[in-house]
Scaffold this motif. Structure first.
Motif, PDB file in Angstrom:
ATOM      1  N   LEU A 275      -0.319   9.726  -4.801  1.00  0.00           N
ATOM      2  CA  LEU A 275       0.902   8.814  -4.294  1.00  0.00           C
ATOM      3  C   LEU A 275       0.734   7.268  -4.971  1.00  0.00           C
ATOM      4  O   LEU A 275      -0.235   6.996  -5.171  1.00  0.00           O
ATOM      5  N   ASN A 276       1.924   6.722  -5.025  1.00  0.00           N
ATOM      6  CA  ASN A 276       1.923   5.486  -5.448  1.00  0.00           C
ATOM      7  C   ASN A 276       3.156   4.720  -4.872  1.00  0.00           C
ATOM      8  O   ASN A 276       4.137   4.302  -5.470  1.00  0.00           O
ATOM      9  N   ALA A 277       3.109   4.695  -3.366  1.00  0.00           N
ATOM     10  CA  ALA A 277       4.250   4.168  -2.886  1.00  0.00           C
ATOM     11  C   ALA A 277       4.052   2.649  -2.675  1.00  0.00           C
ATOM     12  O   ALA A 277       3.091   2.032  -3.006  1.00  0.00           O
ATOM     13  N   PRO A 278       5.237   1.835  -3.000  1.00  0.00           N
ATOM     14  CA  PRO A 278       5.382   0.538  -3.203  1.00  0.00           C
ATOM     15  C   PRO A 278       4.414  -0.337  -1.994  1.00  0.00           C
ATOM     16  O   PRO A 278       4.902  -0.185  -0.834  1.00  0.00           O
ATOM     17  N   GLY A 279       3.597  -1.147  -2.612  1.00  0.00           N
ATOM     18  CA  GLY A 279       2.619  -1.802  -1.531  1.00  0.00           C
ATOM     19  C   GLY A 279       1.616  -1.277  -0.672  1.00  0.00           C
ATOM     20  O   GLY A 279       1.095  -1.767  -0.063  1.00  0.00           O
ATOM     21  N   ALA A 280       1.484   0.232  -0.992  1.00  0.00           N
ATOM     22  CA  ALA A 280       0.476   0.972  -0.337  1.00  0.00           C
ATOM     23  C   ALA A 280      -0.773   0.797  -1.105  1.00  0.00           C
ATOM     24  O   ALA A 280      -0.934   0.718  -2.144  1.00  0.00           O
ATOM     25  N   ASP A 281      -1.935   0.470  -0.179  1.00  0.00           N
ATOM     26  CA  ASP A 281      -3.247   0.365  -0.660  1.00  0.00           C
ATOM     27  C   ASP A 281      -4.035   1.527   0.101  1.00  0.00           C
ATOM     28  O   ASP A 281      -4.478   1.214   0.912  1.00  0.00           O
ATOM     29  N   TYR A 282      -4.118   2.546  -0.686  1.00  0.00           N
ATOM     30  CA  TYR A 282      -4.738   3.776   0.010  1.00  0.00           C
ATOM     31  C   TYR A 282      -6.409   3.710   0.048  1.00  0.00           C
ATOM     32  O   TYR A 282      -6.839   4.136   1.023  1.00  0.00           O
ATOM     33  N   VAL A 283      -6.833   2.904  -0.671  1.00  0.00           N
ATOM     34  CA  VAL A 283      -8.009   2.656  -0.894  1.00  0.00           C
ATOM     35  C   VAL A 283      -8.699   1.995   0.587  1.00  0.00           C
ATOM     36  O   VAL A 283      -9.574   2.300   1.268  1.00  0.00           O
TER      37      VAL A 283
END
Length: 309
Positions: A275-283
């Protein structure tokens, strides 16, 4: 890929989304479009036309997360019919338009402060929704999800591959601690932000993971995701059950709180890959949930003995 390339791609995607919104056939007169911030997997907008305000939510199927938009749409429509969710006003592949409620989005502190109301909302949802949903039955079992996430992470070469055997051992131990409970139709994604308060009543939104399960995952998720204390969790369970839970139920509940946090952490690990949602920092989100999992595990082990991982 450079930072500039990523930024350019996000701007291009936002522009394409806005263009698609303008061409949806459901508007009455000219429209205004504003990005709705806060989502970590889907992109949403508030659209105002000549009659009302609406939420436009973009989303495709995510097989790696077991997400079917066709099923989500059915549940969203059913939840509105049952009195739990906003009206679905329009839908087409990849887009769903719902009523904008103008309600407060809950944070963790709001769930804690309104624990009795949230518990009663979940009780009604669990008792009611099966009469409204249609189509083939979808089963959400968090321990299966964890096992399948482990396969997805291994296949994708996740940075967490070396940790997967420990996560799987832990999931097995937590699953063995569960007690038999009736099957209900659950929400299965009770992050605080999926509960809204319009000042008169509570609403539920975001039904991507809704399906048949036991009540335990929703009860554990609502409390673990909002950082309930032990005493607050006990009161929450008493509101839901209408009685004080017995020791076996409490052990299963504590185990499921750990499982809820493990599943959320592994959800984020999978999202790092896909995924690459705007503003999301999955780490960062992964790290936050692993830390919360460790705290929950320490408590569980202090009460019920050592577990794997």
């Amino acid at each position: 890929m450079s930072v500039t390339d990523v930024a350019t791609g996000e701007v291009g995607k936002a522009s394409a989304n806005r263009d698609r919104i303008r061409h949806l056939p459901c508007w009455k007169g000219p429209i205004e479009i504003a990005l709705l911030k806060g989502g970590i997997s889907n992109e949403s907008y508030v659209v105002t036309d000549a009659v009302d305000r609406h939420v436009v939510r973009f989303g495709q199927d995510y097989p790696f997360h077991h997400v079917s938009r066709k099923r989500e749409l059915m549940v969203a429509q059913s939840a509105h019919a049952a009195g739990f969710g906003p009206e679905v006003r329009y839908a087409e592949p990849g887009v769903m338009v719902t009523a904008f409620l103008g309600a407060k989005t809950y944070g963790a502190e709001d769930v804690v402060a309104n624990a009795e109301a949230v518990a009663r909302l979940l009780k009604r949802f669990h008792e009611t929704m099966a009469r409204y949903v249609s189509g083939s039955a979808y089963l959400f079992w968090p321990f299966h999800v964890v096992r399948d996430y482990a396969r997805t992470l291994a296949a994708g070469g996740s940075r967490m591959v070396l940790q997967l055997p420990g996560y799987l051992d832990l999931a097995e131990t937590l699953e063995q601690a569960q007690v038999p409970l009736p099957i209900v139709f659950g929400h299965n994604d009770l992050l605080p932000a999926n509960i809204l308060d319009d000042g008169e009543r509570l609403w539920l939104i975001d039904f991507e993971y809704a399906g048949y399960s036991t009540a335990m995952f929703d009860l554990a998720g609502a409390t673990s995701n909002s950082g309930f204390s032990d005493d607050a969790s006990l009161e929450f369970l008493a509101h839901y059950l209408g009685r004080t839970p017995d020791p076996d139920f409490l052990k299963a509940f504590a185990a499921m709180q750990c499982a809820s946090l493990l599943r959320e952490a592994m959800w984020s690990m999978v999202s790092e890959l896909h995924l690459n949602a705007p503003g999301a920092d999955y780490v960062t989100y992964t790290a936050e949930n692993l830390l919360r999992l460790q705290v929950a595990l320490d408590r569980y082990r202090s009460l019920y003995g050592k577990t794997s991982a």
